[in-house]
Design an enzyme around this catalytic site. Structure first.
Site, PDB file in Angstrom:
ATOM      1  N   TYR A 105       0.799  -1.220   0.000  1.00  0.00           N
ATOM      2  CA  TYR A 105       0.000   0.000   0.000  1.00  0.00           C
ATOM      3  C   TYR A 105       0.837   1.278   0.000  1.00  0.00           C
ATOM      4  CZ  TYR A 105      -3.780  -3.158   1.479  1.00  0.00           C
ATOM      5  OH  TYR A 105      -4.696  -4.172   1.546  1.00  0.00           O
TER       6      TYR A 105
ATOM      7  N   ASN B 230      -7.731   3.661  -3.454  1.00  0.00           N
ATOM      8  CA  ASN B 230      -8.220   2.611  -2.560  1.00  0.00           C
ATOM      9  C   ASN B 230      -9.345   3.173  -1.699  1.00  0.00           C
ATOM     10  OD1 ASN B 230      -8.052  -0.012  -1.069  1.00  0.00           O
ATOM     11  ND2 ASN B 230      -7.502   1.341   0.629  1.00  0.00           N
ATOM     12  N   GLU B 231     -10.568   2.692  -1.939  1.00  0.00           N
ATOM     13  CA  GLU B 231     -11.736   3.078  -1.147  1.00  0.00           C
ATOM     14  C   GLU B 231     -11.913   4.588  -1.054  1.00  0.00           C
ATOM     15  OE1 GLU B 231     -11.961   1.133   2.629  1.00  0.00           O
ATOM     16  OE2 GLU B 231     -11.989  -0.880   1.760  1.00  0.00           O
TER      17      GLU B 231
ATOM     18  N   ASP C 155     -16.375  -2.439  -0.314  1.00  0.00           N
ATOM     19  CA  ASP C 155     -17.549  -3.278  -0.558  1.00  0.00           C
ATOM     20  C   ASP C 155     -18.763  -2.626   0.105  1.00  0.00           C
ATOM     21  OD1 ASP C 155     -19.282  -5.245  -1.259  1.00  0.00           O
ATOM     22  OD2 ASP C 155     -18.385  -6.819  -0.034  1.00  0.00           O
TER      23      ASP C 155
ATOM     24  N   GLU D  57      -8.792  -7.301  -1.038  1.00  0.00           N
ATOM     25  CA  GLU D  57      -8.674  -7.704   0.360  1.00  0.00           C
ATOM     26  C   GLU D  57      -9.820  -8.669   0.649  1.00  0.00           C
ATOM     27  OE1 GLU D  57      -8.959  -4.354   2.953  1.00  0.00           O
ATOM     28  OE2 GLU D  57      -7.228  -3.300   2.097  1.00  0.00           O
TER      29      GLU D  57
ATOM     30  N   TYR E 181      -6.165 -10.358   3.711  1.00  0.00           N
ATOM     31  CA  TYR E 181      -5.725  -9.278   4.584  1.00  0.00           C
ATOM     32  C   TYR E 181      -5.475  -9.876   5.970  1.00  0.00           C
ATOM     33  CZ  TYR E 181      -5.559  -4.522   6.435  1.00  0.00           C
ATOM     34  OH  TYR E 181      -5.141  -3.335   7.004  1.00  0.00           O
TER      35      TYR E 181
END
Length: 478
Positions: free
Chosen positions: A87, A159-160, A202, A267, A299
């Site tokens: 990351y 990411n998100e 998600d 993940e 993860y």
């Protein structure tokens, strides 16, 4: 003459440098560029110290210490993974040894170009204020640092960043803009095409809209640079001894069944109840899901405060496996790797949907497909490259034995832990070895993703023996 023969022998050793094959995308599949086989990701998230541990002033990041990477690569090779997601990397550090170690054991790297620090990611609360040339310079530096490693599989542009309804109205155009800029930079400054994608939360209300928004094309074909090459999601819906239906995996598989890009779990691995038993693994890599999804990454590798770890890493460099490592290894070892990784790519002609407001079903989600212009000064970076630019290259991995103390989950010290370099045409996979409650003298031989791998090794050895024979013949005249 004999010196020339000696040089030829050394050159042969150099020519047989261990390396994975680069991966390309064809339709909705990851494909080995040499064999044409589809690649399923069996990975782990890798961020020792956690996201809060990233500190450029420290002079280290997860891929800068060769000794640490050697220890962890040996444990990952033994576990059976073929990919890691990293990351937070500092593009100003040297990553050659770590990249080369993971390359040697057949492990691909999925690299996020952002970090948690201000100015090094898109601010989801005010994306327009953070999308500037300074931010892009940093993301391009990550590309420069990792583009030359053959095991760099892809870059995540975000990411998100879209993680609720409010951000779904403002962030999506900026995610497409960052994707466009990264892909255009790679096209101009990399010798090979490296995929760029997005890792989504998600969050069911916006997940499918995020996927449709990011995968659609404004040009009518896949040449649109703002369109992602892949789409991933961080999924924790399978908890404990669940099932395909109870977890909602059946719904996810159906929802993504017509995807035009590879989809996978960036993940997964719900940690309640604990310890984890990973019964989702045979399903994720089974006949119900593999036609649609391209695997996933558990993860996470190291134990952090969130309690998702497979391995406890101590401050003195020693480590101990956790019971979750054993459970995951057992589940990985149930997989038919030959069948899983030996399939030819099938979903290669999927057509991307044309961008339209009709793709979006959630009220408030952006339907604006006119993405922001490149920030002032950033187009010069794309055209001419950043300066100074980090340079990465594979180096010789001469040490294979782990020097740190590593304990199994039962407390027994592992003896002779080492990596096992693989041949040129191989990536790592579960070996079917016994779980970590037994001792080991080396990493078990990994199952490869190319059936001719052993033949390639034998061929190389035959050529080498031939050269040695010739050398001996000529030396007799000296």
């Amino acid at each position: 003459m004999f010196r020339a023969i000696q040089f030829a022998i050394l050159s042969l050793f150099c020519a047989t440098t261990f390396a994975v094959q680069t991966v390309v995308i064809k339709g909705s599949d990851f494909v080995n560029s040499v064999t044409g086989d589809r690649l399923q990701l069996l990975g782990v998230a890798y961020q020792p110290g956690g996201s809060s541990g990233y500190n450029p002033a420290s002079g280290v990041d997860p891929l800068s210490d060769g000794g640490v990477c050697l220890r962890d690569a040996a444990l990952m090779q033994r576990l059976g993974v073929n990919a890691i997601r990293v990351y937070n990397v500092d593009p100003d550090l040297n990553h050659d040894m770590c990249a080369s170690i993971f390359n040697a054991v057949g492990i691909y790297m999925l690299i996020d170009v952002n970090s948690p620090l201000a100015g090094e990611s898109i601010d989801r609360s005010a994306p327009g204020t953070s999308y500037d040339s300074s931010y892009l310079n940093r993301t391009f530096a990550v590309v420069e640092a990792f583009k030359s490693y053959p095991n760099t599989l892809l870059f995540f542009a975000g990411n998100e960043v879209i993680n609720d309804l409010p951000t779904s109205g403002t962030v999506p155009p900026y995610m497409r803009a960052v994707t466009r800029d990264l892909k255009n930079y790679i096209a101009k400054h990399s010798t090979r095409s490296i995929p760029v994608g997005y890792s989504a939360a998600d969050f069911r209300e916006t997940l499918l809209d995020s996927w449709n928004y990011m995968q659609c094309t404004t040009t009518g074909d896949d040449t649109d640079p703002s369109r992602v090459d892949l789409f991933a999601l961080n999924s924790y819906s399978w908890c404990g001894d669940s099932s395909y239906q109870t977890s909602g995996y059946d719904v996810l598989t159906a929802d993504f069944s017509n995807t035009s890009v590879p989809v996978f779990f960036s993940e997964y691995g719900c940690n309640k109840p604990s310890p984890r038993i990973f019964t989702e693994v045979p399903v994720l890599y089974g006949p119900l899901m593999t036609p649609v999804l391209s695997g996933g990454l558990v993860y996470e590798f190291s134990q952090e405060t969130s309690n998702f770890g497979l391995v406890t890493i101590n401050s003195n460099g020693s480590a101990q496996l956790l019971s979750d490592y054993d459970s995951l290894q057992k589940q990985f070892n149930t997989l038919n790797v030959t069948m899983l990784q030996g399939l030819k790519a099938g979903n290669t002609t999927v057509v991307a949907p044309k961008c339209s407001s009709s793709l979006i079903t959630t009220q408030g989600f952006s339907t604006n497909f006119t993405i922001p212009a490149v920030p002032p000064g950033a187009q010069d970076l794309i055209n001419n490259g950043i300066s100074p630019a980090p340079v990465g290259k594979l180096v010789t991995v001469s040490s294979t034995k782990v020097t740190q103390t590593v304990q199994q989950s039962n407390g027994q010290v592992m003896s002779g832990l080492a990596i096992t370099p693989l041949a040129d045409d191989q990536s790592n996979n579960p070996s079917g070895a016994s779980p970590s409650t037994t001792t080991t003298s080396s990493a078990p031989a990994a199952t490869t993703s190319k059936k001719s791998g052993a033949g390639s090794v034998r061929s190389s050895l035959s050529v080498l023996l031939g050269v040695v024979t010739i050398a001996a013949f000529y030396s007799s005249f000296i």
